[in-house]
Write an enzyme that holds these catalytic residues in place. Structure first.
Site, PDB file in Angstrom:
ATOM      1  N   GLN A 166       6.923 -63.873 -86.626  1.00 34.08           N
ATOM      2  CA  GLN A 166       5.415 -64.182 -86.015  1.00 34.08           C
ATOM      3  C   GLN A 166       5.998 -64.257 -84.500  1.00 34.08           C
ATOM      4  OE1 GLN A 166       3.055 -64.996 -84.021  1.00 34.08           O
ATOM      5  NE2 GLN A 166       3.935 -66.874 -83.583  1.00 34.08           N
ATOM      6  N   TYR A 196       5.254 -72.427 -89.337  1.00 34.90           N
ATOM      7  CA  TYR A 196       5.353 -71.227 -89.793  1.00 34.90           C
ATOM      8  C   TYR A 196       6.189 -70.163 -89.064  1.00 34.90           C
ATOM      9  CZ  TYR A 196       2.973 -66.532 -90.951  1.00 34.90           C
ATOM     10  OH  TYR A 196       2.689 -65.210 -91.521  1.00 34.90           O
ATOM     11  N   SER A 199      15.845 -61.639 -79.016  1.00 38.63           N
ATOM     12  CA  SER A 199      14.791 -61.495 -78.065  1.00 38.63           C
ATOM     13  C   SER A 199      15.412 -62.158 -76.906  1.00 38.63           C
ATOM     14  CB  SER A 199      13.389 -62.375 -78.628  1.00 38.63           C
ATOM     15  OG  SER A 199      12.734 -62.345 -77.525  1.00 38.63           O
ATOM     16  N   GLU A 258      13.499 -64.067 -75.025  1.00 41.46           N
ATOM     17  CA  GLU A 258      12.808 -65.167 -75.047  1.00 41.46           C
ATOM     18  C   GLU A 258      13.777 -66.201 -75.487  1.00 41.46           C
ATOM     19  OE1 GLU A 258       9.825 -65.596 -74.144  1.00 41.46           O
ATOM     20  OE2 GLU A 258       9.504 -67.849 -74.825  1.00 41.46           O
ATOM     21  N   TYR A 295       8.934 -69.981 -80.796  1.00 42.84           N
ATOM     22  CA  TYR A 295       9.463 -68.731 -81.135  1.00 42.84           C
ATOM     23  C   TYR A 295      10.708 -68.515 -80.859  1.00 42.84           C
ATOM     24  CZ  TYR A 295       9.944 -63.731 -80.388  1.00 42.84           C
ATOM     25  OH  TYR A 295      10.414 -62.404 -80.580  1.00 42.84           O
ATOM     26  N   HIS A 310       8.904 -54.935 -74.534  1.00 47.82           N
ATOM     27  CA  HIS A 310       8.676 -53.694 -74.599  1.00 47.82           C
ATOM     28  C   HIS A 310       7.480 -53.360 -75.350  1.00 47.82           C
ATOM     29  CE1 HIS A 310      11.123 -55.399 -77.985  1.00 47.82           C
ATOM     30  NE2 HIS A 310      10.448 -54.501 -78.911  1.00 47.82           N
ATOM     31  N   ASN A 320      -3.244 -58.956 -77.836  1.00 52.70           N
ATOM     32  CA  ASN A 320      -3.105 -60.150 -77.319  1.00 52.70           C
ATOM     33  C   ASN A 320      -1.730 -60.525 -76.521  1.00 52.70           C
ATOM     34  OD1 ASN A 320      -1.566 -60.028 -79.622  1.00 52.70           O
ATOM     35  ND2 ASN A 320      -2.484 -61.852 -80.544  1.00 52.70           N
ATOM     36  N   PHE A 321      -0.862 -59.257 -76.448  1.00 53.93           N
ATOM     37  CA  PHE A 321       0.086 -59.324 -75.479  1.00 53.93           C
ATOM     38  C   PHE A 321      -0.295 -58.823 -74.038  1.00 53.93           C
ATOM     39  CE2 PHE A 321       1.897 -59.287 -79.855  1.00 53.93           C
ATOM     40  CZ  PHE A 321       2.878 -60.293 -79.582  1.00 53.93           C
ATOM     41  N   GLY A 326      -3.792 -66.170 -68.153  1.00 52.87           N
ATOM     42  CA  GLY A 326      -2.970 -67.319 -67.954  1.00 52.87           C
ATOM     43  C   GLY A 326      -2.346 -67.153 -66.620  1.00 52.87           C
ATOM     44  N   ARG A 329       0.992 -71.519 -71.469  1.00 52.45           N
ATOM     45  CA  ARG A 329       1.787 -72.180 -72.501  1.00 52.45           C
ATOM     46  C   ARG A 329       2.168 -73.685 -72.384  1.00 52.45           C
ATOM     47  NH1 ARG A 329       4.244 -66.527 -73.503  1.00 52.45           N
ATOM     48  NH2 ARG A 329       2.393 -65.504 -73.816  1.00 52.45           N
ATOM     49  N   GLU A 351       6.436 -72.770 -70.073  1.00 51.87           N
ATOM     50  CA  GLU A 351       6.580 -71.276 -69.691  1.00 51.87           C
ATOM     51  C   GLU A 351       7.980 -70.948 -69.451  1.00 51.87           C
ATOM     52  OE1 GLU A 351       5.564 -67.953 -69.628  1.00 51.87           O
ATOM     53  OE2 GLU A 351       3.656 -68.894 -69.011  1.00 51.87           O
TER      54      GLU A 351
HETATM   55  O1  G4F Z   1       2.917 -60.563 -73.167  1.00 53.65           O
HETATM   56  P1  G4F Z   1       3.361 -61.816 -73.636  1.00 53.65           P
HETATM   57  O2  G4F Z   1       2.608 -62.628 -74.511  1.00 53.65           O
HETATM   58  O3  G4F Z   1       4.889 -61.585 -73.922  1.00 53.65           O
HETATM   59  P2  G4F Z   1       6.029 -62.819 -74.053  1.00 53.65           P
HETATM   60  O4  G4F Z   1       5.540 -64.170 -74.239  1.00 53.65           O
HETATM   61  O5  G4F Z   1       6.934 -62.545 -72.940  1.00 53.65           O
HETATM   62  O6  G4F Z   1       6.967 -62.229 -75.338  1.00 53.65           O
HETATM   63  C1  G4F Z   1       7.007 -61.137 -75.715  1.00 53.65           C
HETATM   64  O7  G4F Z   1       8.181 -60.738 -75.122  1.00 53.65           O
HETATM   65  C2  G4F Z   1       9.571 -61.304 -75.942  1.00 53.65           C
HETATM   66  C3  G4F Z   1      10.850 -60.806 -75.254  1.00 53.65           C
HETATM   67  O8  G4F Z   1      11.129 -61.692 -74.182  1.00 53.65           O
HETATM   68  C4  G4F Z   1       9.554 -61.083 -77.268  1.00 53.65           C
HETATM   69  F1  G4F Z   1      10.441 -61.951 -77.913  1.00 53.65           F
HETATM   70  C5  G4F Z   1       8.109 -61.848 -77.930  1.00 53.65           C
HETATM   71  O9  G4F Z   1       7.964 -61.295 -79.363  1.00 53.65           O
HETATM   72  C6  G4F Z   1       7.089 -60.826 -77.152  1.00 53.65           C
HETATM   73  O10 G4F Z   1       7.053 -59.414 -77.547  1.00 53.65           O
HETATM   74  O11 G4F Z   1       3.352 -62.597 -72.200  1.00 53.65           O
HETATM   75  C7  G4F Z   1       4.207 -62.179 -71.064  1.00 53.65           C
HETATM   76  C8  G4F Z   1       3.929 -63.158 -69.795  1.00 53.65           C
HETATM   77  C9  G4F Z   1       3.911 -64.557 -70.051  1.00 53.65           C
HETATM   78  O12 G4F Z   1       4.520 -65.118 -68.917  1.00 53.65           O
HETATM   79  C10 G4F Z   1       2.612 -65.081 -70.273  1.00 53.65           C
HETATM   80  O13 G4F Z   1       2.390 -66.374 -69.896  1.00 53.65           O
HETATM   81  O14 G4F Z   1       2.467 -62.878 -69.589  1.00 53.65           O
HETATM   82  C11 G4F Z   1       1.825 -64.040 -69.392  1.00 53.65           C
HETATM   83  N1  G4F Z   1       0.470 -63.970 -69.453  1.00 53.65           N
HETATM   84  C12 G4F Z   1      -0.597 -64.474 -68.416  1.00 53.65           C
HETATM   85  N2  G4F Z   1      -1.670 -64.455 -69.033  1.00 53.65           N
HETATM   86  C13 G4F Z   1      -0.367 -63.789 -70.613  1.00 53.65           C
HETATM   87  C14 G4F Z   1      -1.387 -63.922 -70.367  1.00 53.65           C
HETATM   88  N3  G4F Z   1       0.238 -63.513 -71.701  1.00 53.65           N
HETATM   89  C15 G4F Z   1      -0.744 -63.367 -72.872  1.00 53.65           C
HETATM   90  N4  G4F Z   1      -0.225 -62.893 -74.146  1.00 53.65           N
HETATM   91  N5  G4F Z   1      -2.072 -63.394 -72.698  1.00 53.65           N
HETATM   92  C16 G4F Z   1      -2.660 -63.717 -71.450  1.00 53.65           C
HETATM   93  O15 G4F Z   1      -3.762 -63.653 -71.275  1.00 53.65           O
END
Ligand code: G4F
Length: 331
Positions: free
Chosen positions: A85, A97, A127, A129, A153, A183, A191-192, A215, A282, A285
């Site tokens: 997840q 989960y 990761s 993270e 996570y 990546h 939703n990333f 965010g 989050r 953060e």
């Molecule tokens: O794209 P994100 O959700 O990726 P995040 O949290 O860095 O995690 C990804 O990378 C990790 C590697 O370090 C992986 F392990 C993990 O599985 C995943 O692939 O968010 C990136 C940044 C965060 O700081 C978040 O707060 O973008 C910021 N953000 C701002 N607005 C947002 C948003 N993230 C998401 N998902 N959606 C937003 O609207």
């Protein structure tokens, strides 16, 4: 013929790794979690679906017996544990989960490998993270940086990382961690943040939307292309000894920089369309990520082929093309 088993085969990384390994002549086995919409299980594998060397089996990281069954059937030389997840914010909504799939799931897999095929080489998708907000004095995170995760996570990934090192040392198994920084690609879940920005900006450009809500705009990430990173996974398992490696670009950008780049590429003014909403924040953060992958480059000769800019253009172009062909679709 070399055989590989991939958990999470239908994810972004799993699909690119499958194409990469099939090209190298591997027989590739993958496990699929049952989904009520069958098409959703394999759409990222469209380019290779039906390939004679691709074997898909139903199994689940929560279900030890199913992992045993698939390992007995496939007897792989290499196991890539990519199942998780993997959404950090969602891990706050579903922490248990997340811990069970992303943390204990790894232990189930290792235990099954130990019992059935202990000489298989195992790659664990660790990761960045895991580092949380720890940064070395020079501004980078690397293999020796302390881990203080700031999300359920991240906590689950630290458990997996540690249990891999523990099994490697206890049982002399070939188990390696790839500590991958963010990546991305057009196959990234939308939703990333990278693909959310690319997709919504493309919709705005085509007149299909008029806003993008995000965010934290200040956070910085080290974003590379998933295609480059799956090659690193394979290289890590070809090394003569099991070890742990950071994989990153060494360059970081803020979410605001990402937005500016994408909107500028589309000749749009972000100030007219971009809003923030606390619902995308989050509870805790991770502020800044920038990785030092010297170890991977020096020991294994890994190289990047994509820049951040090329990758983001590829993602935006993907969505422009998609919505031109499917203007009614939500993607
Ligand atoms: O794209 P994100 O959700 O990726 P995040 O949290 O860095 O995690 C990804 O990378 C990790 C590697 O370090 C992986 F392990 C993990 O599985 C995943 O692939 O968010 C990136 C940044 C965060 O700081 C978040 O707060 O973008 C910021 N953000 C701002 N607005 C947002 C948003 N993230 C998401 N998902 N959606 C937003 O609207």
């Amino acid at each position: 013929m070399k055989k590989a088993l991939i958990t999470g085969i239908n994810g972004q990384d799993g699909s690119y790794l499958t194409e990469f390994l099939l090209d190298k002549g591997y027989q590739v086995w993958g496990i699929l979690k049952r989904n009520s919409v069958a098409e959703n299980q394999t759409y990222r594998l469209n380019s290779v679906y039906g390939h004679p060397n691709l074997k898909l089996e139903y199994a689940d990281m929560l279900d030890f017996a199913s992992l045993v069954r698939v390992l007995q059937k496939s007897m792989p030389h290499e196991v890539y544990n990519l199942a998780a997840q993997s959404h950090v914010r969602i891990s706050f909504d579903q922490p248990i989960y997340t811990a069970e799939i992303t943390g204990v799931g790894t232990l189930k897999l290792l235990e099954a490998v130990r019992l059935i095929c202990p000489t298989s080489r195992v790659y664990q998708a660790s990761s960045s993270e895991m580092f949380g907000n720890n940064i070395d004095a020079d501004g980078y995170q690397r293999e020796t940086t302390a881990m203080s995760p700031v999300s359920p996570y991240g906590c689950a990934k630290v458990f997996s990382y540690n249990i891999c090192v523990n099994y490697r040392n206890s049982y002399n198994m070939f188990i390696s961690n790839g500590i991958l920084f963010n990546h991305e690609s057009p196959r990234r879940g939308s939703n990333f943040v990278t693909n959310k920005v690319a997709k919504e900006a493309a919709k705005i450009k085509l007149g299909l939307s008029d806003k993008l809500t995000l965010g934290n705009m200040e956070a910085t990430r080290d974003w590379g292309h998933a295609k480059d990173y799956v090659e690193a996974m394979w290289m890590i398992l070809q090394h003569d000894v099991p070890d742990d490696f950071v994989c990153a670009t060494g360059i970081s950008h803020s979410v605001q920089d990402l937005v500016n780049f994408v909107f500028n590429y589309l000749d749009l003014d972000p100030q007219k369309y971009v809003r923030t909403d606390p619902r995308y924040l989050r509870p805790e953060e991770l502020r800044d990520l920038k990785g030092d992958c010297s170890k991977l480059k020096n020991a294994l000769g890994w190289k990047l082929s994509y820049t951040f800019e090329d990758m983001m253009k590829e993602m935006v172009d993907y969505w422009l093309d998609f919505f031109k062909k499917n203007p009614q679709a939500n993607g």
